[in-house]
Scaffold this active site. Structure first.
Site, PDB file in Angstrom:
ATOM      1  N   LYS A  72       0.963  -1.305  -0.039  1.00  0.00           N
ATOM      2  CA  LYS A  72       0.012   0.055  -0.059  1.00  0.00           C
ATOM      3  C   LYS A  72       0.707   1.346   0.074  1.00  0.00           C
ATOM      4  O   LYS A  72       0.586   2.256  -0.664  1.00  0.00           O
ATOM      5  CB  LYS A  72      -0.860   0.005   1.123  1.00  0.00           C
ATOM      6  CG  LYS A  72      -2.155  -0.993   1.136  1.00  0.00           C
ATOM      7  CD  LYS A  72      -2.989  -0.788   2.319  1.00  0.00           C
ATOM      8  CE  LYS A  72      -2.516  -1.172   3.833  1.00  0.00           C
ATOM      9  NZ  LYS A  72      -1.918  -2.556   3.840  1.00  0.00           N
ATOM     10  N   THR A  73       1.759   1.233   0.887  1.00  0.00           N
ATOM     11  CA  THR A  73       2.571   2.411   1.059  1.00  0.00           C
ATOM     12  C   THR A  73       3.403   2.792  -0.268  1.00  0.00           C
ATOM     13  O   THR A  73       3.521   4.011  -0.520  1.00  0.00           O
ATOM     14  CB  THR A  73       3.580   2.457   2.290  1.00  0.00           C
ATOM     15  OG1 THR A  73       2.654   2.411   3.407  1.00  0.00           O
ATOM     16  CG2 THR A  73       4.555   3.724   2.477  1.00  0.00           C
TER      17      THR A  73
ATOM     18  N   GLU B 188      -3.523   6.085   1.414  1.00  0.00           N
ATOM     19  CA  GLU B 188      -3.369   4.621   1.810  1.00  0.00           C
ATOM     20  C   GLU B 188      -4.707   4.492   2.628  1.00  0.00           C
ATOM     21  O   GLU B 188      -5.052   5.174   3.716  1.00  0.00           O
ATOM     22  CB  GLU B 188      -2.137   4.634   2.713  1.00  0.00           C
ATOM     23  CG  GLU B 188      -2.020   3.108   2.685  1.00  0.00           C
ATOM     24  CD  GLU B 188      -0.466   3.282   3.727  1.00  0.00           C
ATOM     25  OE1 GLU B 188      -0.284   2.011   4.229  1.00  0.00           O
ATOM     26  OE2 GLU B 188       0.566   3.957   3.177  1.00  0.00           O
TER      27      GLU B 188
END
Length: 459
Positions: free
Chosen positions: A99-100, A143
């Site tokens: 995700k990051t 995010e």
């Protein structure tokens, strides 16, 4: 929380908060005008009208109790973030892994295209040190955390799902429950928006099929032949990763990043596909990724001391740990790979012990700390000692070190010139890298000709 605080501060909103550790991000928040209290107490709420908390904070935390007693407005982090998204077209990035980096890459591409998005990222983009920003453009890249179902608070224009792997089953019960949660996330995408998923991931493929059956527009990326954005000829080395890309059969040429790891190449494809579907020129996406500096705590080189390279890596789930260890093995070259691992969450360590141990065994030596599990109860036989025993390495190449202060000396005793040491796992371990570099530096004597002795090894 620091990303949200930074975002609000850049909007001119007064922000204060409380901490117990002097994390690196705090200096940046203070520079923006934030007030940081280095203790938890009710007086921190004086003059405050809204209190924002994360799922890591228990309901009986003294500041939450005081906020309720004072009748203050109390918002979960996701609710505060959703409010900050109002009036923007949100690109929400979800998935078990990646995700990051995907959020960071997508943000960078839109910035390079001149769209100046607002963004909220769980980690910090290297070199810029930023994880939250108020932009002037119409897009907001964020995010989205599935661990506590908070990603269901958002109404995104674009929903990205990098992959679906068994995690957070304490929240969802089983994999089927987790997949249902991601489907609900897709249902919350605006009618004129779309979903982007990975065609190579089994869970994401099932999600795409179910979402399309409900009339949701879905685009896919990956090496699979039926991917809308297909990537081929992926090559990863110490110098970075590159691949060839084609959208709907039309070549986009080569995409290259200066950070290593096949998985990072795959994550970048999610950002490319999203940007192209939003009308960004392919050249802008390719140029942006060529400049991508990486994300802190993702293959982050902290420094070199005594000929030993020290990296920091956020991975704590076995799938992401295996990917990270494989890449770090490439980086180590002829040197040895020594991992300093702090497990994250008692339930995850217990339920995935064999898989986590297998990932750690990719290294040459392993140093394991006790589990970091705020608010959890560790039963007898659970935790770092049990995990260490399960690692398939000789006894002299693995060790359980429950005391933080004893770790640097253990690393100095084991590491030698040419080795790679990586601190991996739960957030507190990110503070260990600087201590290891200091200990390695202190372990040598120097004269005019360079290194002459390693005290710990007697060399």
């Amino acid at each position: 929380m620091s990303g949200l605080a930074r975002l609000l501060l850049t909007r001119g909103i007064p922000v204060s908060g409380s901490e117990l550790r002097e994390w690196p991000s705090l200096a940046g928040l203070r520079a923006l005008g934030g007030t940081i209290h280095m203790r938890h107490e009710a007086s921190n709420l004086d003059g405050v009208d809204t209190v924002v908390y994360s799922s890591a904070i228990p309901s009986d935390h003294l500041e939450l109790v005081a906020a309720r007693d004072r009748g203050l407005r109390i918002l979960h982090r996701s609710e505060a973030l959703a409010a900050a998204m109002a009036g923007r077209r949100t690109i929400a990035v979800a998935g078990t892994h990646g995700k990051t980096t995907t959020t960071s890459m997508t943000t960078l591409i839109l910035q390079h295209a001149g769209l100046d998005p607002s963004f909220f990222i769980g980690g910090e983009i290297s070199e810029t040190g930023s994880n939250g920003h108020h932009g002037s453009g119409e897009y907001f890249v964020a995010e989205a955390d599935e661990s506590d179902r908070s990603f269901l608070v958002y109404r995104p224009h674009v929903g990205i799902v990098t992959n679906i792997d068994a995690d957070h089953l304490n929240t969802y019960g089983d994999l089927a429950g987790l997949e249902e949660g991601f489907l609900e996330f897709c249902r919350r995408v605006e009618p004129d928006g779309f979903v982007v998923t990975c065609a190579d991931d089994p869970g994401a493929r099932r999600l795409a099929e179910r979402a399309r059956a409900e009339g949701i527009r879905v685009y896919t990326y990956g090496e699979a032949e039926d991917a809308d954005l297909r990537i081929t000829e992926i090559v990863s080395s110490v110098g970075g990763v590159r691949y060839m890309a084609a959208l709907d059969g039309e070549s986009l040429g080569e995409v290259s990043l200066r950070v290593p790891g096949r998985v990072l190449g795959l994550n970048s494809a999610a950002g490319v596909l999203t940007a192209l579907k939003l009308g960004v020129e392919p050249s802008a996406a390719v140029e942006a990724l060529a400049e991508f500096p990486g994300v802190r705590r993702r293959f982050e080189l902290k420094g070199t001391a005594a000929g030993v390279r020290v990296y920091d890596e956020y991975a704590y789930h076995p799938t992401s740990m295996k990917a990270a260890m494989t890449t770090l093995r490439e980086v180590a070259g002829d040197g040895r790979l020594i991992v300093v691992f702090q497990p994250y969450r008692v339930y995850r360590t217990r339920d995935n012990e064999a898989e986590i141990a297998a990932a750690l065994a990719i290294g040459d030596e392993a140093i394991v700390l006790e589990v970091f599990g705020p608010g959890e109860v560790r039963e007898p036989g659970e935790g770092g000692a049990s995990l260490t025993a399960a690692i398939d390495l000789p006894d002299d190449r693995k060790v359980f070190v429950p005391t933080w202060d004893d770790v640097p000396a253990e690393v100095v005793r084991r590491a030698r010139e040419g080795d790679v040491v990586v601190t991996m796992g739960a957030p507190p371990i990110s503070l260990m890298g600087d201590e290891l570099l200091a200990a390695l530096t202190a372990s040598i004597e120097k004269d005019g000709n360079g290194y002459v002795a390693r005290h710990a090894r007697g060399e």
